[in-house]
Write a protein that holds these residues in place. Structure first.
Motif, mmCIF file in Angstrom:
data_model
loop_
_atom_site.group_PDB
_atom_site.id
_atom_site.type_symbol
_atom_site.label_atom_id
_atom_site.label_comp_id
_atom_site.label_asym_id
_atom_site.label_seq_id
_atom_site.Cartn_x
_atom_site.Cartn_y
_atom_site.Cartn_z
ATOM 1 N N VAL A 259 0.860 -1.182 0.000
ATOM 2 C CA VAL A 259 0.000 0.000 0.000
ATOM 3 C C VAL A 259 0.898 1.233 0.000
ATOM 4 C CG1 VAL A 259 -1.839 1.245 1.178
ATOM 5 C CG2 VAL A 259 -1.788 -1.260 1.221
ATOM 6 N N ASP A 261 0.934 5.280 -0.875
ATOM 7 C CA ASP A 261 0.061 6.447 -1.103
ATOM 8 C C ASP A 261 -1.393 6.017 -1.253
ATOM 9 O OD1 ASP A 261 2.242 8.149 -0.993
ATOM 10 O OD2 ASP A 261 2.602 8.025 -3.153
ATOM 11 N N GLU A 262 -1.802 5.066 -0.398
ATOM 12 C CA GLU A 262 -3.181 4.543 -0.365
ATOM 13 C C GLU A 262 -3.576 3.798 -1.636
ATOM 14 O OE1 GLU A 262 -3.025 5.807 3.291
ATOM 15 O OE2 GLU A 262 -4.697 4.635 2.493
ATOM 16 N N VAL A 263 -2.600 3.344 -2.403
ATOM 17 C CA VAL A 263 -2.857 2.603 -3.637
ATOM 18 C C VAL A 263 -2.176 1.250 -3.552
ATOM 19 C CG1 VAL A 263 -2.552 2.551 -6.141
ATOM 20 C CG2 VAL A 263 -3.046 4.716 -4.997
ATOM 21 N N ASP A 264 -2.903 0.182 -3.882
ATOM 22 C CA ASP A 264 -2.324 -1.157 -3.923
ATOM 23 C C ASP A 264 -1.373 -1.251 -5.117
ATOM 24 O OD1 ASP A 264 -3.782 -1.841 -1.733
ATOM 25 O OD2 ASP A 264 -5.397 -2.814 -2.846
ATOM 26 N N THR A 265 -0.093 -1.434 -4.824
ATOM 27 C CA THR A 265 0.954 -1.371 -5.848
ATOM 28 C C THR A 265 1.648 -2.723 -5.985
ATOM 29 O OG1 THR A 265 1.314 0.948 -5.285
ATOM 30 C CG2 THR A 265 3.021 -0.152 -6.595
#
Length: 310
Positions: A259, A261-265
């Motif tokens: 996670v 920047d609040e994005v699943d990467t």
């Protein structure tokens, strides 16, 4: 005398045409050519309209919709079409493609695909926009399958079984395929070798770092679906381990995202025995289909906190 008469006659004719006072006969008005019928530009309405961007409408048949939309995408999950798979030289990777769409295979940045073999070139075409990226483009045929073999500069041979379906398929095809491969290990020449140019990226650096048990941290919380959750999670400050213990053979292993920047990467994940090793720290999201488990460092200092249902 005849030669003299001919000379005098020629002279008289020449004098007549050379005399400016001679009254030349002019053609009548009926014999004159008609004046040009072209109107000045200022009087041509078509020119004035086209200068201002106005053109007459083109009367033609309307374009009809093709009706070739795949409705499987209507309510698909945001991560639909993204497939992450761990490379294993003893396994064949299965891919699902679709007509009128491409499937992009993404290898780690250090990998360079140097050769490619397509089982049936009438079914698939390949393009390589970058050394570590291969794009599969199905041809006009559907309901067919073939094999694709990609050979990496690292020595790895990647074998794929590829199936092609039509736009009306109920299955969502693979749009982006991330191949997770352990990075090559480098032999350090001196104590500062990890900082030298031969270690090309951060992934290589993490693979070369030695394991330090003193740095282990077991303070992680988990919440979500227990069927894909590991028995324990711990980190050494550089990597994070997801240990499934003796149940690894009976569990469906999830795809692990960091996670950021609040994005699943997507991240690089390898397998070591009963553990999945993520080359990242912090918060993670584990996904398998619609099953989701969230993992984060514990804020309460409780070591090895088990799974907690949402």
């Amino acid at each position: 005398m005849k030669p003299q008469i001919m000379v005098i006659g020629f002279f008289m004719v020449g004098c007549v045409w050379a005399n400016p006072d001679f009254d030349y006969p002019m053609p009548s008005d009926l014999e004159r050519p008609a004046e040009s019928a072209i109107k000045p530009i200022a009087e041509n309405r078509d020119v004035e309209a086209q200068v201002s961007g106005q053109y007459p409408a083109l009367n033609r048949q309307e374009s009809l919709p093709l009706g070739a939309i795949q409705h499987a995408w209507d309510n698909a999950e945001p991560f639909a079409g993204v497939y992450q798979v761990q490379y294993n030289p003893r396994e064949v990777i299965r891919l699902l493609t679709r007509e009128f769409m491409t499937t992009t295979i993404i290898f780690p940045a250090w990998e360079n695909i140097i050769d490619e073999v397509v089982g049936d070139k009438s079914i698939y075409q390949l393009k390589k926009p970058k050394p570590n990226i291969v794009v599969i483009m199905p041809n006009e045929f559907v309901g067919v399958d073939s094999s694709i073999t990609l050979i990496g500069e690292s020595g790895h041979v990647y074998a794929f079984y590829v199936r092609s379906e039509g736009y009306n398929s109920e299955n969502i095809s693979d749009i982006a395929v991330h191949i997770r491969v352990p990075a090559p290990k480098f032999e350090p020449r001196n104590s500062n070798a990890l900082l030298t140019a031969e270690l090309k990226d951060k992934t290589d650096y993490l693979e070369a770092v030695s394991f330090d048990p003193a740095q282990l941290n077991f303070e992680f919380d988990m919440a979500g679906d227990e069927s894909i959750a590991p028995e324990r999670v711990y980190s050494d400050g550089l990597r994070t381990w997801f240990d499934y213990g003796s149940k690894i053979g009976s569990k469906t292993l999830p795809v692990i995202y960091a996670v950021i920047d609040e994005v699943d990467t997507p991240i690089n994940v390898t397998r070591e025995g009963t553990r999945l090793v993520a080359q990242a720290l912090g918060r993670f999201t584990l996904k398998s289909g619609k099953k989701v488990t969230c993992v984060r460092p514990s804020s309460q200092g409780s070591k090895g906190r088990g799974i907690r249902e949402n």
